[in-house]
Design a protein around this motif. Structure first.
Motif, PDB file in Angstrom:
ATOM      1  N   GLU A 185      30.217  39.789  47.476  1.00 44.16           N
ATOM      2  CA  GLU A 185      30.610  40.757  46.456  1.00 44.16           C
ATOM      3  C   GLU A 185      29.455  41.175  45.548  1.00 44.16           C
ATOM      4  OE1 GLU A 185      34.589  40.210  44.678  1.00 44.16           O
ATOM      5  OE2 GLU A 185      34.834  38.639  46.155  1.00 44.16           O
ATOM      6  N   HIS A 193      33.675  39.295  37.338  1.00 44.91           N
ATOM      7  CA  HIS A 193      34.733  39.423  38.342  1.00 44.91           C
ATOM      8  C   HIS A 193      35.536  38.132  38.335  1.00 44.91           C
ATOM      9  CE1 HIS A 193      36.861  39.862  42.072  1.00 44.91           C
ATOM     10  NE2 HIS A 193      36.190  38.886  42.651  1.00 44.91           N
ATOM     11  N   HIS A 203      39.792  36.269  39.135  1.00 43.26           N
ATOM     12  CA  HIS A 203      41.065  36.380  39.848  1.00 43.26           C
ATOM     13  C   HIS A 203      42.150  35.783  38.940  1.00 43.26           C
ATOM     14  CE1 HIS A 203      38.887  35.710  44.044  1.00 43.26           C
ATOM     15  NE2 HIS A 203      38.250  36.589  43.294  1.00 43.26           N
ATOM     16  N   HIS A 229      43.535  40.467  44.683  1.00 41.09           N
ATOM     17  CA  HIS A 229      42.230  39.825  44.683  1.00 41.09           C
ATOM     18  C   HIS A 229      41.712  39.619  43.258  1.00 41.09           C
ATOM     19  CE1 HIS A 229      37.802  40.043  46.271  1.00 41.09           C
ATOM     20  NE2 HIS A 229      37.969  39.175  45.306  1.00 41.09           N
TER      21      HIS A 229
HETATM   22 ZN    ZN Z   1      36.593  37.879  44.399  1.00 44.35          ZN
END
Ligand code: ZN
Length: 211
Positions: free
Chosen positions: A77, A96, A98, A169
């Motif tokens: 990513e 980022h 989750h 995600h």
């Molecule tokens: Zn991820």
């Protein structure tokens, strides 16, 4: 190669602790990056728990995502972080994570975005100054093919006041520096939590009052 400065490493380590404290980077989820000295990018290496980061957990990548730290493997990513830095010259940090609320909402939302209306916390998203509006969080289908996912996101990057979410995600949020990015991440998670609870309660508030 010049080492990654301690300030950049500290930014990433404390962001990892903060996100972990709130349950937003379970297991090996999430990745965290900063841009320093205007052009260099430091990011968490692939895998590993973001709540227990050490200087060795952080690597340097080039603007195109190529790894500059010998022998290290960046997360797939990393490309999405680099895309944000390329598109927003003022961006200095990308987060980022989750979360449960975001994962659930992004999987049940039938439209292409989660829309939020009337929240006071909109003001955390500078330059937003009023609660009296609606802001959208665009949703993209999850994809393990990062170049294809990046191509899907690219046309929408100019219309993302809150960041974006990959369905089932996680979220991507960015700001000029790490403190601002953490604030935006927290504000977005607050909105997602509120929205999930509001939708849970909605069927009840529409029920007829018992006699
Ligand atoms: Zn991820």
């Amino acid at each position: 190669m010049e080492p990654i400065p301690a300030a950049a490493q500290d930014d990433i380590i404390r962001a990892g602790r903060r996100l972990d404290q709130r349950g937003w980077v379970p297991a090996t989820a999430g990745n965290i990056s900063v841009r320093f000295e205007n052009t260099r990018i430091a990011i968490t290496r692939s895998g590993g728990h973001k709540g227990f980061l050490a200087p060795g957990s952080i690597i340097e990548v080039g603007a195109d995502g190529t790894c500059l730290t010998p022998g290290a493997r960046p997360s797939a990513e990393t490309l999405l972080h680099c895309q944000i830095y390329r598109h927003f010259p003022e961006a200095g940090a990308v987060l980022h994570g989750h979360s449960i609320a975001g994962t659930v909402l992004s999987m049940i939302e039938p439209t292409a975005a989660i829309s939020f209306t009337g929240y006071e916390l909109f003001k955390a998203f500078v330059p937003q100054r009023t609660h009296d509006t609606s802001l959208a969080l665009p949703l993209f289908p999850n994809d393990q093919d990062m170049p294809r996912l990046a191509a899907c996101i690219a046309p929408h990057l100019h219309t993302m006041p809150l960041g974006y979410y990959i369905r089932g995600h996680g979220s991507y949020v960015w700001a000029t520096d790490m403190d601002a990015a953490i604030a935006r991440f927290e504000a977005l998670e607050f909105l997602l939590d509120c929205e999930l609870q509001r939708r849970r309660l909605a069927p009840l508030t529409h029920q007829e009052t018992p006699r």
